[in-house]
Design an enzyme around this catalytic site. Structure first.
Site, PDB file in Angstrom:
ATOM      1  N   ASP A 190     -25.491 -38.824  27.451  1.00 39.62           N
ATOM      2  CA  ASP A 190     -25.940 -39.743  26.409  1.00 39.62           C
ATOM      3  C   ASP A 190     -26.853 -40.752  27.080  1.00 39.62           C
ATOM      4  O   ASP A 190     -26.549 -41.262  28.149  1.00 39.62           O
ATOM      5  CB  ASP A 190     -24.729 -40.450  25.797  1.00 39.62           C
ATOM      6  CG  ASP A 190     -25.134 -41.355  24.651  1.00 39.62           C
ATOM      7  OD1 ASP A 190     -25.713 -40.839  23.678  1.00 39.62           O
ATOM      8  OD2 ASP A 190     -24.892 -42.571  24.733  1.00 39.62           O
ATOM      9  N   GLU A 274     -29.657 -34.795  24.045  1.00 40.95           N
ATOM     10  CA  GLU A 274     -30.142 -34.852  22.676  1.00 40.95           C
ATOM     11  C   GLU A 274     -31.657 -34.857  22.659  1.00 40.95           C
ATOM     12  O   GLU A 274     -32.287 -35.325  23.605  1.00 40.95           O
ATOM     13  CB  GLU A 274     -29.652 -36.132  22.003  1.00 40.95           C
ATOM     14  CG  GLU A 274     -28.277 -36.022  21.427  1.00 40.95           C
ATOM     15  CD  GLU A 274     -27.842 -37.357  20.865  1.00 40.95           C
ATOM     16  OE1 GLU A 274     -27.650 -37.437  19.645  1.00 40.95           O
ATOM     17  OE2 GLU A 274     -27.699 -38.305  21.631  1.00 40.95           O
ATOM     18  N   ASP A 355     -19.826 -44.540  24.573  1.00 36.88           N
ATOM     19  CA  ASP A 355     -20.891 -43.690  25.126  1.00 36.88           C
ATOM     20  C   ASP A 355     -20.357 -42.382  25.707  1.00 36.88           C
ATOM     21  O   ASP A 355     -20.981 -41.334  25.577  1.00 36.88           O
ATOM     22  CB  ASP A 355     -21.679 -44.453  26.194  1.00 36.88           C
ATOM     23  CG  ASP A 355     -22.357 -45.686  25.615  1.00 36.88           C
ATOM     24  OD1 ASP A 355     -22.683 -45.655  24.402  1.00 36.88           O
ATOM     25  OD2 ASP A 355     -22.545 -46.670  26.353  1.00 36.88           O
TER      26      ASP A 355
END
Ligand SMILES: [Zn+2]
Length: 399
Positions: A190, A274, A355
């Site tokens: 992340d 991502e 997170d």
């Protein structure tokens, strides 16, 4: 074992002598002149006569121009400088015709400048020694800060001056990269502001203080520059200061991300991140630019390093509410404000770090996939890197 031949680009800073600086200034000017004149000639030839001419035909015109009195200054600059600029323009036009790039632009004085030198491979021994020596036509010996050996002989050397007045040489060499031994583990990451990277294993990189400091300074300088009167000397000075700080922030971040990406590639076989646009949607506007610049760069680094070392990068390009979902049971929270750093799942009672939980969901999305687990869905999720994803089951996932 498979070996990968790859082109690796190296960039070193160098400090020109004052004579070299003057010579370079002339060369940059000459390359810019050749580029702009040829571009104007090309455009005119096409619009007036429907004729397409190339940089190489302009090079012939140049030989003739040099014999004319008003253009005698052209003779002061080595021909290679013009020719390389013209060759580059030919390439820029091929890219344009192949719809890979926009129409080539005119070059502006005062912007970043660059010229290229071809290293003659027959005489290369006297002009280049890896990590020791570089001599260039019309400039002589270059005082390069060799930070490392390149392990090869470059064919081309690019000399650049950036907007803040620093000089660099860039060289590309072909090298063999040994892939790392295969592993069976995987990690989700992340990307954020407080920590540049948090992994599904709970590793947090933090945000290096020197980077934060540099960013703050840059912001202040930008504000100050915008207050100065346009066109004034004070404005020019302030803009140069901004350019210098910009370069510093970029360098510091690049260095940090380089080390970080190499560490991740060494440690894990599969790395899941991502997609940039998705991440942007999940955040407010304010934080976007900084963190996204980091994420984009990190993805670029991970992509080519995965290729080199035989690792797999999986990019989640679907909307996944990674922060809101419990990574243990899949329960979805209605809201998860940015201020909430730790929370407990009302469904299964797991305690979560915000997170780390998000990073675990990235990993799950990559491994399980919201789509139907076929080869096509793996493609849709954007599997990058060489080879297929080796079988990784929930058992060998580090938790
Ligand atoms: Zn739960």
């Amino acid at each position: 074992m498979l070996y990968v031949m790859t082109m690796i680009a190296y960039k070193f800073r160098f400090y020109p002598t004052s004579a070299q600086e003057q010579a370079l200034c002339k060369m940059f000017g000459a390359a810019r002149w050749a580029w702009n004149t040829c571009l104007a000639w090309r455009s005119a030839a096409y619009t007036l006569d429907g004729e397409s001419v190339s940089g190489m035909s302009f090079s012939k015109e140049l030989t003739w121009l040099k014999t004319l009195e008003p253009f005698s200054w052209l003779k002061e600059i080595p021909t290679v400088v013009y020719n390389q600029a013209l060759r580059d323009q030919d390439k820029a036009f091929s890219a344009f015709f192949a719809k890979r790039a926009r129409y080539p632009k005119f070059r502006r004085k005062g912007g970043p400048e660059s010229i290229r030198f071809q290293l003659n491979q027959r005489t290369v021994m006297s002009n280049f020694r890896d990590g020791e020596l570089l001599k260039l036509h019309g400039l002589g010996k270059i005082d390069v800060c060799w930070s490392r050996k390149m392990g090869g002989v470059p064919k081309m050397v690019t000399v650049r001056r950036d907007a803040s007045g620093r000089y660099f040489v860039s060289m590309t060499v072909e090298t063999v990269v040994d892939p790392l031994p295969q592993k069976t583990n995987a990690v989700g990451i992340d990307v954020g502001l407080k920590d540049i990277v948090v992994t599904s294993d709970g590793m947090k990189t933090g945000n290096p203080r020197h980077l934060r400091k540099a960013e703050k300074k840059l912001k202040r300088a930008q504000r100050q520059a915008s207050r100065k009167v346009k066109g004034s000397n004070r404005r020019k000075k302030a803009v140069l200061k901004v350019a210098k700080l910009h370069a510093k922030v970029a360098d510091t971040r690049a260095d940090f991300l380089h080390k970080l990406s190499t560490g991740l590639i060494r440690e894990y076989q599969i790395i899941a991140i991502e997609d940039l646009s998705i991440k942007g949607m999940a955040r407010g506007r304010l934080s976007r630019s900084v963190a996204d610049a980091g994420l984009g760069e990190l993805r670029r680094l991970l992509t080519y390093k995965a290729e080199w070392y035989g690792r797999n990068l999986v990019v989640i390009d679907r909307w996944e509410p990674t922060s809101k979902v419990c990574s243990e049971c899949g329960h979805k929270m209605d809201s998860m404000p940015l201020t909430v750093r730790e929370w407990t799942c009302p469904e299964c009672g797991s305690d979560h770090d915000r997170d780390v939980n998000a990073a675990r969901n990235v990993l799950t999305a990559a491994m399980v996939g919201r789509t139907k687990g076929s080869a096509q869905s793996a493609k849709a999720r954007g599997v990058e890197g060489s080879g297929a994803v080796p079988p990784v089951t929930a058992r060998n996932q580090p938790r």
